[in-house]
Design a protein around this motif. Structure first.
Motif, short mmCIF file in Angstrom:
data_model
loop_
_atom_site.label_atom_id
_atom_site.label_comp_id
_atom_site.label_asym_id
_atom_site.label_seq_id
_atom_site.Cartn_x
_atom_site.Cartn_y
_atom_site.Cartn_z
N ASN A 308 12.27 10.69 -33.97
CA ASN A 308 13.48 10.88 -34.67
C ASN A 308 14.02 12.03 -33.92
O ASN A 308 13.64 13.26 -34.06
CB ASN A 308 13.69 10.96 -36.25
CG ASN A 308 13.18 9.38 -36.59
OD1 ASN A 308 14.23 8.59 -37.10
ND2 ASN A 308 12.04 9.12 -36.95
N GLY A 309 15.25 12.04 -33.45
CA GLY A 309 16.09 13.15 -32.77
C GLY A 309 16.56 13.77 -34.17
O GLY A 309 17.01 13.28 -35.10
N ILE A 310 16.88 15.10 -34.05
CA ILE A 310 17.89 15.80 -34.98
C ILE A 310 19.34 16.15 -34.15
O ILE A 310 19.24 16.73 -33.28
CB ILE A 310 17.17 17.19 -35.38
CG1 ILE A 310 15.95 16.97 -35.83
CG2 ILE A 310 18.07 17.82 -36.41
CD1 ILE A 310 14.95 18.24 -36.16
N PHE A 311 20.15 15.65 -34.92
CA PHE A 311 21.45 15.71 -34.17
C PHE A 311 22.59 16.40 -35.17
O PHE A 311 22.36 16.33 -36.44
CB PHE A 311 22.12 14.28 -33.82
CG PHE A 311 21.28 13.55 -32.89
CD1 PHE A 311 21.58 13.58 -31.79
CD2 PHE A 311 20.08 12.85 -33.38
CE1 PHE A 311 20.79 12.88 -30.78
CE2 PHE A 311 19.42 11.89 -32.76
CZ PHE A 311 19.68 12.16 -31.25
N LYS A 312 23.50 16.83 -34.45
CA LYS A 312 24.88 17.69 -35.32
C LYS A 312 26.01 17.34 -34.65
O LYS A 312 26.10 16.93 -33.31
CB LYS A 312 24.61 19.18 -35.30
CG LYS A 312 24.34 19.70 -34.07
CD LYS A 312 24.58 21.20 -34.27
CE LYS A 312 26.04 21.60 -34.43
NZ LYS A 312 26.23 23.22 -34.17
N MET A 313 27.17 17.39 -35.19
CA MET A 313 28.46 17.10 -34.56
C MET A 313 28.97 18.45 -34.15
O MET A 313 28.46 19.65 -34.81
CB MET A 313 29.45 16.45 -35.56
CG MET A 313 29.31 15.36 -35.85
SD MET A 313 30.30 14.29 -37.04
CE MET A 313 29.84 12.70 -37.27
N ALA A 314 30.01 18.56 -33.56
CA ALA A 314 30.61 19.81 -33.11
C ALA A 314 31.01 20.57 -34.16
O ALA A 314 31.07 21.82 -34.37
CB ALA A 314 31.50 19.57 -31.88
N LYS A 315 31.73 19.98 -35.26
CA LYS A 315 32.26 20.74 -36.33
C LYS A 315 31.29 21.48 -37.44
O LYS A 315 31.51 22.10 -38.02
CB LYS A 315 33.37 19.95 -36.90
CG LYS A 315 32.49 18.75 -37.69
CD LYS A 315 33.62 17.89 -38.42
CE LYS A 315 32.97 16.56 -38.96
NZ LYS A 315 34.36 15.63 -39.75
N SER A 316 30.03 20.79 -37.21
CA SER A 316 29.04 21.23 -38.21
C SER A 316 28.57 22.88 -38.09
O SER A 316 28.73 23.47 -36.98
CB SER A 316 27.63 20.50 -37.88
OG SER A 316 26.54 20.95 -38.66
N ASP A 317 28.41 23.43 -39.10
CA ASP A 317 27.74 24.84 -38.86
C ASP A 317 26.50 25.03 -38.79
O ASP A 317 25.76 26.14 -38.53
CB ASP A 317 28.29 25.75 -40.13
CG ASP A 317 27.67 25.09 -41.34
OD1 ASP A 317 27.09 24.10 -41.16
OD2 ASP A 317 27.82 25.75 -42.56
N VAL A 318 25.94 23.97 -38.53
CA VAL A 318 24.21 23.96 -38.57
C VAL A 318 23.95 24.47 -37.00
O VAL A 318 24.48 23.98 -36.13
CB VAL A 318 23.54 22.63 -38.65
CG1 VAL A 318 22.02 22.68 -38.38
CG2 VAL A 318 23.87 22.45 -40.54
N VAL A 319 22.95 25.45 -36.80
CA VAL A 319 22.66 25.97 -35.57
C VAL A 319 21.38 25.49 -35.16
O VAL A 319 20.90 25.40 -33.84
CB VAL A 319 22.81 27.31 -35.48
CG1 VAL A 319 24.31 27.82 -35.34
CG2 VAL A 319 22.00 28.20 -36.41
N ARG A 320 20.43 25.39 -36.29
CA ARG A 320 19.01 25.09 -35.83
C ARG A 320 18.34 24.53 -37.21
O ARG A 320 18.90 24.59 -38.38
CB ARG A 320 18.30 26.33 -35.72
CG ARG A 320 16.84 26.15 -35.22
CD ARG A 320 16.17 27.30 -34.71
NE ARG A 320 15.66 28.18 -35.67
CZ ARG A 320 16.14 29.11 -36.17
NH1 ARG A 320 17.28 29.82 -35.97
NH2 ARG A 320 15.50 30.00 -37.12
N VAL A 321 17.44 23.26 -36.92
CA VAL A 321 16.87 22.65 -37.90
C VAL A 321 15.13 22.79 -37.69
O VAL A 321 15.02 22.15 -36.49
CB VAL A 321 17.27 21.14 -38.22
CG1 VAL A 321 16.27 20.51 -39.49
CG2 VAL A 321 18.58 21.30 -38.66
#
Length: 495
Positions: A308-321
């Motif tokens: 399972n990949g870990i994905f974020k959108m451009a507007k998300s403040d998440v930088v790392r999981v």
């Protein structure tokens, strides 16, 4: 012992001539390379490639070595031939591994097994990165058919056998500093998941390097995906009582309130491909600024059984999981491989090459050699958290006798692990006759030539057709160096 007159003569050559011979030797070394963009399957297995693929086996440490040669174990039509992929090369079902059994993990094939790179149809740039340059005959790129089945092993019937690109290498020797760039036209009638197969044929050896590249093709003019991949959840077997936790980081630090915890309560949940699906389901319901799964045709993230990949959108403040596993129920283990019962001293020196593998947590592994008096005479420590280090441990100013190698794995928490390997060091006279001290007399090596290697052991050059590899060596390209190179056993027999 038979002395090398040729080696003595070479040491007296003028500097300019010595440099010329060194250059020639370098050109004779086998090349190695991988596709760095879009990231190939083996490159994604490596830490340098982001470790977006897991459970890859030994290719994790050498993505540049997927090399089809006469000594490969799995040949198309049962025997080596020097033609291109349509007629020769690795056997069907073993295409991604280049026909090498040690890389067979690359041959596993399903629609969700491997991480993918999003590309558009039309012209795309593919880049070969080189660990060692060599004269190039040609480059080819193939793609799977429109109707291929991604859940079946790769065969020639999976691919369109007219290459997307055939580019002559013109015997050029590529630089290890600058990748070569190749413009590949991805067909407009291909969409979704496909495999691009890159082949690099060497001009003056029998080697061809293969790289499988897993891609998602967007050819319908739809907007680019809103998701960017920042990591992956790798499948592995767990135990009842284990916990898997996400650690979510923004620019301001770890966000404990966004943590997702999955407790393994039964054997079904513990299965390698089940718990990642359950964790992804739980994460996606939590709306923590990122999602886990596979990107579908509708650009939605769907949990997957397995990777399972870990994905974020451009507007998300998440930088790392990060994925953290609390596996207190798993007993720690430490294993050693590659060690011999005795080593022959070469001018008072022997070199121990071996692998250590620690499981059951994160460890710092160190190795110490003790003589018969209990004195520590050699020591090395791997990087903290490096659970599978390779050690090259020189023992210097030593004499014949009994020694102990003590390898200790110190965990972040839990029980310390230790293995002891007892061995003997022998004087050169007790180690049998040899013709040269490696690499003296390199150009004269042939089948049956015996050399004393840096690890203190004696090695004999294998019979034809492998004997030609015995003379392939430079300090920068030592794949076939006896006892030390990654492929030494393809050329040499340890006596």
């Amino acid at each position: 012992m038979i002395q090398s007159k040729r080696a003595s003569a070479l040491r007296k050559l003028p500097l300019a001539m010595a440099i010329g011979l060194a250059t020639l030797a370098s050109q004779q070394a086998f090349a190695h390379g991988y596709i760095e963009s879009p990231k190939s399957r083996p490159f994604m297995c490596s830490p340098v490639g982001g470790a977006l693929n897991a459970n890859c086996g030994s290719v994790t440490y050498e993505p540049q070595s997927v090399e089809y040669v006469p000594a490969s174990q799995q040949h198309h039509n049962g025997a080596y031939c020097p033609g291109d992929f349509t007629k020769c090369g690795p056997a069907d079902d073993h295409i991604a591994s280049g026909g090498l059994q040690k890389f067979n993990e690359l041959d596993e094939q399903s629609s969700t097994r491997w991480s993918k790179t999003n590309i558009k149809s039309g012209m795309n740039e593919f880049r070969w990165k080189y660990a060692a340059g060599h004269a190039s005959a040609y480059y080819q790129f193939y793609i799977t058919k429109k109707d291929w089945n991604p859940n079946q092993p790769l065969t020639r019937d999976s691919f369109d056998l007219i290459p997307l690109l055939h580019e002559n290498g013109n015997n050029n020797i590529p630089s290890t500093d600058v990748p070569t760039k190749h413009q590949v036209n991805i067909p407009a009638d291909h969409t979704g998941y496909h495999v691009v197969l890159a082949a690099w044929r060497i001009a003056d050896t029998d080697a061809t390097f293969y790289q499988a590249i897993d891609v998602n093709i967007d050819n319908d003019g739809a907007p680019e995906s809103q998701w960017s991949q920042i990591g992956a959840v790798q499948p592995e077997q767990l135990q009842i009582g284990d916990k898997v936790m996400t650690r979510v980081f923004t620019a301001t630090g770890e966000q404990n309130a966004r943590q997702t915890v999955l407790e393994i309560s039964n054997t079904e949940q513990a299965q390698a491909k089940t718990w990642p699906f359950l964790l992804a389901e739980k994460v996606n319901k939590a709306s923590a600024g990122y999602q886990m799964g596979q990107v579908g045709a509708d650009d939605k993230i769907t949990p997957s059984y397995g990777l399972n990949g870990i994905f974020k959108m451009a507007k998300s403040d998440v930088v790392r999981v990060e994925i953290q596993k609390d596996q207190a129920s798993m007993p720690g283990t430490l294993t050693l491989s590659g060690l011999a019962a005795d080593y022959t001293l070469n001018n008072g020196t022997a070199n121990l090459h071996f692998n250590a593998v620690a499981q059951g947590g994160k460890y710092t592994i160190d190795a110490t050699v003790f003589n018969s008096k209990g004195e520590s005479i050699a020591h090395k420590q791997a990087n903290a958290g490096e659970n599978t280090p390779h050690f090259s441990l020189p023992v210097t100013d030593a004499t014949a006798g009994d020694y102990d190698l003590v390898v200790v794995a110190k965990p972040e928490k839990g029980e310390l692990l230790q293995k002891t390997h007892s061995f003997k060091l022998k004087d050169a006279a007790a180690g049998g006759e040899y013709d040269f001290v490696f690499p003296d007399g390199l150009a004269s090596y042939k089948a049956g030539t015996k050399v004393l290697a840096k690890d203190g052991n004696t090695y004999e050059c294998k019979p034809y057709p492998y004997s030609g590899w015995c003379k392939i060596y430079t300090p920068a390209n030592n794949a076939y160096e006896p006892g030390a190179g990654r492929a030494w056993d393809q050329a040499w027999i340890r006596k």
